[in-house]
Write a protein that holds these residues in place. Structure first.
Motif, mmCIF file in Angstrom:
data_model
loop_
_atom_site.group_PDB
_atom_site.id
_atom_site.type_symbol
_atom_site.label_atom_id
_atom_site.label_comp_id
_atom_site.label_asym_id
_atom_site.label_seq_id
_atom_site.Cartn_x
_atom_site.Cartn_y
_atom_site.Cartn_z
ATOM 1 N N MET A 1 45.788 45.774 54.642
ATOM 2 C CA MET A 1 45.077 44.671 54.006
ATOM 3 C C MET A 1 45.812 44.259 52.736
ATOM 4 S SD MET A 1 41.227 44.724 52.598
ATOM 5 C CE MET A 1 40.266 43.306 52.851
ATOM 6 N N ASP A 2 46.115 42.990 52.629
ATOM 7 C CA ASP A 2 46.840 42.474 51.470
ATOM 8 C C ASP A 2 45.893 42.344 50.287
ATOM 9 O OD1 ASP A 2 48.724 41.378 49.819
ATOM 10 O OD2 ASP A 2 48.941 39.502 50.933
ATOM 11 N N ARG A 3 46.296 42.917 49.159
ATOM 12 C CA ARG A 3 45.456 42.900 47.965
ATOM 13 C C ARG A 3 45.822 41.766 47.007
ATOM 14 N NH1 ARG A 3 43.189 48.384 46.392
ATOM 15 N NH2 ARG A 3 43.210 49.499 48.355
ATOM 16 N N THR A 4 46.725 40.898 47.445
ATOM 17 C CA THR A 4 47.117 39.789 46.579
ATOM 18 C C THR A 4 46.694 38.461 47.195
ATOM 19 O OG1 THR A 4 49.336 39.626 47.547
ATOM 20 C CG2 THR A 4 49.091 41.043 45.606
ATOM 21 N N ASN A 5 46.509 37.478 46.319
ATOM 22 C CA ASN A 5 46.134 36.146 46.787
ATOM 23 C C ASN A 5 47.396 35.354 47.142
ATOM 24 O OD1 ASN A 5 47.181 35.328 44.302
ATOM 25 N ND2 ASN A 5 45.203 34.813 43.423
ATOM 26 N N ALA A 6 47.228 34.074 47.434
ATOM 27 C CA ALA A 6 48.346 33.236 47.890
ATOM 28 C C ALA A 6 49.458 33.094 46.849
ATOM 29 C CB ALA A 6 47.832 31.857 48.307
ATOM 30 N N ILE A 7 49.134 33.283 45.572
ATOM 31 C CA ILE A 7 50.170 33.164 44.539
ATOM 32 C C ILE A 7 50.634 34.528 44.025
ATOM 33 C CG2 ILE A 7 49.555 30.803 43.870
ATOM 34 C CD1 ILE A 7 48.070 31.983 41.434
ATOM 35 N N GLY A 8 50.262 35.587 44.746
ATOM 36 C CA GLY A 8 50.782 36.922 44.461
ATOM 37 C C GLY A 8 50.049 37.707 43.393
ATOM 38 N N LEU A 9 48.876 37.263 42.996
ATOM 39 C CA LEU A 9 48.093 37.994 41.999
ATOM 40 C C LEU A 9 47.045 38.867 42.689
ATOM 41 C CD1 LEU A 9 47.522 35.142 39.382
ATOM 42 C CD2 LEU A 9 49.100 37.076 39.189
ATOM 43 N N ASP A 10 46.717 39.969 42.069
ATOM 44 C CA ASP A 10 45.724 40.897 42.587
ATOM 45 C C ASP A 10 44.375 40.184 42.757
ATOM 46 O OD1 ASP A 10 43.420 42.920 42.018
ATOM 47 O OD2 ASP A 10 45.131 44.171 42.626
ATOM 48 N N LYS A 11 43.843 40.226 43.974
ATOM 49 C CA LYS A 11 42.588 39.521 44.282
ATOM 50 C C LYS A 11 41.429 40.009 43.423
ATOM 51 C CE LYS A 11 43.585 38.447 49.123
ATOM 52 N NZ LYS A 11 43.234 38.760 50.526
ATOM 53 N N ALA A 12 41.317 41.303 43.256
ATOM 54 C CA ALA A 12 40.197 41.858 42.483
ATOM 55 C C ALA A 12 40.271 41.420 41.026
ATOM 56 C CB ALA A 12 40.192 43.379 42.589
ATOM 57 N N LYS A 13 41.476 41.394 40.474
ATOM 58 C CA LYS A 13 41.633 41.008 39.071
ATOM 59 C C LYS A 13 41.393 39.511 38.863
ATOM 60 C CE LYS A 13 44.684 44.815 37.926
ATOM 61 N NZ LYS A 13 46.035 45.244 37.570
ATOM 62 N N THR A 14 41.767 38.720 39.850
ATOM 63 C CA THR A 14 41.545 37.279 39.691
ATOM 64 C C THR A 14 40.074 36.898 39.850
ATOM 65 O OG1 THR A 14 42.049 36.787 42.014
ATOM 66 C CG2 THR A 14 43.874 36.638 40.426
ATOM 67 N N GLU A 15 39.297 37.772 40.460
ATOM 68 C CA GLU A 15 37.869 37.475 40.611
ATOM 69 C C GLU A 15 37.188 37.385 39.243
ATOM 70 O OE1 GLU A 15 33.952 39.185 42.938
ATOM 71 O OE2 GLU A 15 35.947 39.772 43.619
ATOM 72 N N GLU A 16 37.503 38.321 38.344
ATOM 73 C CA GLU A 16 36.942 38.275 36.987
ATOM 74 C C GLU A 16 37.439 37.041 36.235
ATOM 75 O OE1 GLU A 16 36.906 40.857 32.822
ATOM 76 O OE2 GLU A 16 37.874 41.709 34.590
ATOM 77 N N LEU A 17 38.703 36.722 36.422
ATOM 78 C CA LEU A 17 39.272 35.544 35.775
ATOM 79 C C LEU A 17 38.604 34.265 36.289
ATOM 80 C CD1 LEU A 17 41.398 34.520 33.780
ATOM 81 C CD2 LEU A 17 43.039 34.515 35.676
ATOM 82 N N ALA A 18 38.401 34.179 37.590
ATOM 83 C CA ALA A 18 37.750 33.000 38.177
ATOM 84 C C ALA A 18 36.315 32.860 37.667
ATOM 85 C CB ALA A 18 37.770 33.083 39.701
ATOM 86 N N LYS A 19 35.609 33.965 37.480
ATOM 87 C CA LYS A 19 34.260 33.902 36.923
ATOM 88 C C LYS A 19 34.313 33.340 35.502
ATOM 89 C CE LYS A 19 30.170 36.314 35.396
ATOM 90 N NZ LYS A 19 29.935 35.270 34.425
ATOM 91 N N GLY A 20 35.260 33.823 34.708
ATOM 92 C CA GLY A 20 35.412 33.305 33.353
ATOM 93 C C GLY A 20 35.779 31.838 33.337
ATOM 94 N N LEU A 21 36.624 31.426 34.264
ATOM 95 C CA LEU A 21 36.993 30.011 34.359
ATOM 96 C C LEU A 21 35.799 29.165 34.791
ATOM 97 C CD1 LEU A 21 40.556 30.359 35.909
ATOM 98 C CD2 LEU A 21 40.015 29.339 33.682
ATOM 99 N N ASN A 22 34.965 29.687 35.677
ATOM 100 C CA ASN A 22 33.753 28.956 36.070
ATOM 101 C C ASN A 22 32.795 28.819 34.897
ATOM 102 O OD1 ASN A 22 33.359 27.740 38.677
ATOM 103 N ND2 ASN A 22 33.741 29.760 39.571
ATOM 104 N N ASP A 23 32.690 29.863 34.080
ATOM 105 C CA ASP A 23 31.861 29.764 32.874
ATOM 106 C C ASP A 23 32.434 28.721 31.915
ATOM 107 O OD1 ASP A 23 30.171 31.707 33.877
ATOM 108 O OD2 ASP A 23 30.930 33.315 32.580
#
Length: 158
Positions: A1-23
């Motif tokens: 299972m690939d743990r990175t997204n389409a731009i090569g960043l860790d999926k789990a770590k970008t989830e927190e970032l995306a939440k902050g960006l949504n806020d």
């Protein structure tokens, strides 16, 4: 299972970032609508100057709202788009009808304080996970907005 997204960043770590960006997106959206209200309703001797400045500001906010939403998508997440959700999570609160130019500027300065603080936190987080795209976006926003804060604060100085 690939743990990175389409731009090569860790999926789990970008989830927190995306939440902050949504806020951040929620706060920008409320700030945008407040600024539109200031533009529409400002009265008095400062009308011509402030009416134009508020229009410049909300046009810029509109662009940033789109950039933030697209950044969330780039990270592989979904941007929020409902005002009911925005109002619930936003630290920037909806303003009532404000026609006094100084009160409008005070609202703008208060909103910038919140927005810049959020962007600094996102800058730190994006730096920690190696997300140069979000890091650059936040850095550019902060630099630009710190100057705007200085200018709006100068307007309020006696």
């Amino acid at each position: 299972m690939d743990r990175t997204n389409a731009i090569g960043l860790d999926k789990a770590k970008t989830e927190e970032l995306a939440k902050g960006l949504n806020d951040l997106l929620a706060n920008y959206s409320v700030f945008y609508q407040n600024t539109r209200g200031y533009h529409w309703n400002v009265k008095g001797e400062q009308f011509f100057v402030l009416h134009e400045k508020f229009e410049e500001l909300y046009n810029d906010q509109k662009l940033k709202i789109d950039e933030i939403a697209e950044r969330i998508l780039t990270l592989g997440h979904t941007p929020e788009h409902n005002y009911t959700k925005y109002v619930k999570v936003s630290q920037v609160k909806e303003s009532g009808k404000v026609s006094d130019g100084n009160a409008c500027v005070e609202g703008i300065l208060a909103a910038f304080k919140i927005i810049i603080s959020m962007q600094r936190a996102l800058l730190d987080l994006s730096g920690e996970i190696g997300d140069e795209g979000t890091n650059s976006l936040m850095s550019d926003y902060i630099t630009e907005q710190e100057k705007l804060v200085w200018m709006y604060a100068a307007h309020q100085s006696k």
